[in-house]
Design a protein around this motif. Structure first.
Motif, PDB file in Angstrom:
ATOM      1  N   ALA A  31       0.770  -1.228  -0.098  1.00  0.00           N
ATOM      2  CA  ALA A  31       0.067  -0.050  -0.034  1.00  0.00           C
ATOM      3  C   ALA A  31       0.896   1.180  -0.136  1.00  0.00           C
ATOM      4  CB  ALA A  31      -1.052  -0.012   1.121  1.00  0.00           C
ATOM      5  N   ILE A  32       2.050   1.219   0.835  1.00  0.00           N
ATOM      6  CA  ILE A  32       2.857   2.356   0.817  1.00  0.00           C
ATOM      7  C   ILE A  32       3.672   2.614  -0.371  1.00  0.00           C
ATOM      8  CG2 ILE A  32       4.903   3.437   1.886  1.00  0.00           C
ATOM      9  CD1 ILE A  32       2.214   3.325   3.747  1.00  0.00           C
ATOM     10  N   TYR A  33       3.982   1.712  -1.027  1.00  0.00           N
ATOM     11  CA  TYR A  33       4.612   1.639  -2.403  1.00  0.00           C
ATOM     12  C   TYR A  33       3.567   2.286  -3.577  1.00  0.00           C
ATOM     13  CZ  TYR A  33       7.952   0.249  -6.094  1.00  0.00           C
ATOM     14  OH  TYR A  33       8.938   0.516  -7.050  1.00  0.00           O
ATOM     15  N   LEU A  34       2.484   1.643  -3.482  1.00  0.00           N
ATOM     16  CA  LEU A  34       1.484   2.101  -4.428  1.00  0.00           C
ATOM     17  C   LEU A  34       1.157   3.611  -4.275  1.00  0.00           C
ATOM     18  CD1 LEU A  34      -1.244  -0.642  -4.171  1.00  0.00           C
ATOM     19  CD2 LEU A  34       0.707  -0.242  -6.037  1.00  0.00           C
ATOM     20  N   LEU A  35       1.102   3.948  -3.069  1.00  0.00           N
ATOM     21  CA  LEU A  35       0.941   5.509  -2.788  1.00  0.00           C
ATOM     22  C   LEU A  35       1.933   6.188  -3.493  1.00  0.00           C
ATOM     23  CD1 LEU A  35      -0.797   5.607   0.748  1.00  0.00           C
ATOM     24  CD2 LEU A  35      -2.152   6.315  -1.137  1.00  0.00           C
ATOM     25  N   ARG A  74      -8.104   7.939   4.867  1.00  0.00           N
ATOM     26  CA  ARG A  74      -7.751   6.827   6.181  1.00  0.00           C
ATOM     27  C   ARG A  74      -8.180   5.639   5.529  1.00  0.00           C
ATOM     28  NH1 ARG A  74      -5.306  10.926   7.541  1.00  0.00           N
ATOM     29  NH2 ARG A  74      -5.031  11.758   9.695  1.00  0.00           N
ATOM     30  N   TYR A  75      -7.370   4.543   5.697  1.00  0.00           N
ATOM     31  CA  TYR A  75      -7.457   3.406   5.022  1.00  0.00           C
ATOM     32  C   TYR A  75      -7.180   2.307   5.837  1.00  0.00           C
ATOM     33  CZ  TYR A  75      -7.742   6.485   1.025  1.00  0.00           C
ATOM     34  OH  TYR A  75      -7.863   7.555  -0.093  1.00  0.00           O
ATOM     35  N   ALA A  96      -3.635  -2.975   1.466  1.00  0.00           N
ATOM     36  CA  ALA A  96      -3.210  -2.980  -0.137  1.00  0.00           C
ATOM     37  C   ALA A  96      -4.601  -3.012  -1.126  1.00  0.00           C
ATOM     38  CB  ALA A  96      -2.435  -4.282  -0.367  1.00  0.00           C
ATOM     39  N   GLY A  97      -5.339  -3.754  -0.779  1.00  0.00           N
ATOM     40  CA  GLY A  97      -6.594  -3.616  -1.913  1.00  0.00           C
ATOM     41  C   GLY A  97      -7.562  -2.412  -1.422  1.00  0.00           C
ATOM     42  N   LEU A  98      -7.578  -1.830  -0.335  1.00  0.00           N
ATOM     43  CA  LEU A  98      -8.390  -0.341   0.018  1.00  0.00           C
ATOM     44  C   LEU A  98      -7.407   0.724  -1.034  1.00  0.00           C
ATOM     45  CD1 LEU A  98      -9.400  -0.052   3.330  1.00  0.00           C
ATOM     46  CD2 LEU A  98     -10.846  -0.010   1.555  1.00  0.00           C
ATOM     47  N   VAL A  99      -6.105   0.874  -0.667  1.00  0.00           N
ATOM     48  CA  VAL A  99      -5.420   1.727  -1.783  1.00  0.00           C
ATOM     49  C   VAL A  99      -5.556   1.550  -3.125  1.00  0.00           C
ATOM     50  CG1 VAL A  99      -3.197   2.593  -2.153  1.00  0.00           C
ATOM     51  CG2 VAL A  99      -3.819   2.401   0.188  1.00  0.00           C
ATOM     52  N   TYR A 100      -5.516   0.230  -3.373  1.00  0.00           N
ATOM     53  CA  TYR A 100      -5.465  -0.353  -4.950  1.00  0.00           C
ATOM     54  C   TYR A 100      -7.095   0.220  -5.321  1.00  0.00           C
ATOM     55  CZ  TYR A 100      -5.431  -3.006  -9.362  1.00  0.00           C
ATOM     56  OH  TYR A 100      -5.268  -3.152 -10.575  1.00  0.00           O
TER      57      TYR A 100
END
Length: 361
Positions: A31-35, A74-75, A96-100
């Motif tokens: 998730a951090i990487y995706l952001l 907020r995720y 991860a799914g939330l950010v994606y």
């Protein structure tokens, strides 16, 4: 004559991303990487803490805080009431799914230069979730691939738990730095130990977390690049071959490509919306080199199955060269695998003839 003062450019601080410290997992690492792939978060700072007062100072909080509110960035997914899933899926999302879910299309469009509203971006978004993100969501939420009642009687032949990305990330939680071997025989403690040899434990943990984030992100980008540059273009190639399959066999059981093509996913998708006979064999050259040998491959019963819908004839299996040509009555045969899932011929016409005979045997 008075002049207005030139306004000074205000330099904004990079957004601060918050996540928890302590034991980390694959989901928040990704998730951090995706952001950080997004312009908004590049650059950005990362704070790993469970202190609510510190998390309140963060622009975006991931996998901690007990709140899912996209409008407030907020995720978290650990609330008892959380039940969000990806469209048309039943697996509960992780961080991860939330950010994606919220940023995946923007990331895909940015990395591929595709229109964010295009069908291709939507196809890639769903494909990446199916093939990569969903397994991370399930792993973090303790969801098994199969219902436990269906596998409780099974015994593993070998241990494969150590080769998944999630377990590799989990392994990075451990500090395996080599300890200093004391040179003094009395083992007295040296109060003047150099702080450089004993780094701050939190800083060391953060460094390992960033390594985990890079690991997850590297494989995400490899998947995206492969699906964009190879898998997605193959969709139109497979569709064209699928629409012409009755030219190869009256019942449409033979599919022919003029170059190596990733065909499985697309074939199953096209077949799912058709009521005609299933394709049994797929033919293609071994490479794009002129004069390359040809392959005949039996279609599996499903994408990940080792069982073929119709293996190549048992009488051909395990044979090679002239012996195979004599047995099959087809010139130019190269081999047929012992399981019958694949074979080869020196020419396209030879491979076609092998397929024509195989479908009738």
């Amino acid at each position: 004559m008075s002049t207005s003062p030139v306004p000074k450019r205000v330099k904004s601080s990079p957004p601060l991303i918050g996540t928890h410290n302590g034991h980390f997992h694959a989901d928040e690492a990704l998730a951090i990487y995706l952001l950080r792939l997004l312009p908004t978060y590049n650059p950005s700072n990362l704070l790993r803490t469970r202190d609510p007062s510190l998390l309140q100072t963060c622009h975006t909080v991931v996998d901690v805080g007990g709140e899912y509110n996209a409008s407030q960035n907020r995720y978290d997914h650990h609330q008892r009431t959380f039940d969000t899933t990806f469209p048309n899926k039943s697996t509960k999302l992780s961080s991860a799914g939330l950010v994606y879910l919220h940023f995946g299309k923007a990331i895909i469009a940015q990395r591929t230069n595709l229109n964010p509203e295009s069908e291709d971006v939507d196809i890639l978004w769903r494909k990446l979730y199916n093939e990569f993100i969903e397994a991370i969501d399930a792993n973090d939420n303790g969801i098994s691939v199969y219902p436990p009642s269906e596998t409780s009687h099974l015994t593993k032949r070998f241990n494969d738990s150590g080769i998944t990305l999630s377990t590799l990330v989990s392994d990075l939680n451990n500090d395996f730095s080599i300890p200093t071997i004391p040179t003094s025989t009395n083992h007295e403690t040296n109060d003047n130990t150099n702080s450089a040899s004993n780094p701050d434990p939190q800083a060391a943990e953060d460094t390992r977390f960033l390594a985990a984030s890079d690991l997850m992100g590297t494989f995400f980008l490899r998947k995206l690049n492969g699906y964009h540059t190879s898998w997605l273009p193959a969709r139109s190639t497979v569709l064209a071959a699928y629409e012409k399959r009755h030219e190869n066999d009256p019942e449409g059981r033979i599919l022919v490509f003029q170059e190596p093509t990733p065909w499985k996913d697309h074939l199953y998708n096209f077949e799912s919306s058709s009521s005609t006979s299933k394709v049994l064999y797929v033919l293609y050259p071994e490479s794009s080199t002129p004069g390359a040998k040809w392959r005949i491959q039996a279609v599996p019963v499903s994408k990940d199955s080792f069982e073929s819908r119709k293996p190549l004839p048992e009488a051909w299996r395990g044979l090679r060269g002239e012996e195979l040509s004599e047995k099959s009555g087809v010139e130019g045969c190269v081999f047929v695998h012992a399981s019958g899932f694949i074979g080869g011929n020196g020419s396209e016409e030879g491979a076609r003839e092998m397929a024509r005979r195989a479908v009738e045997m």
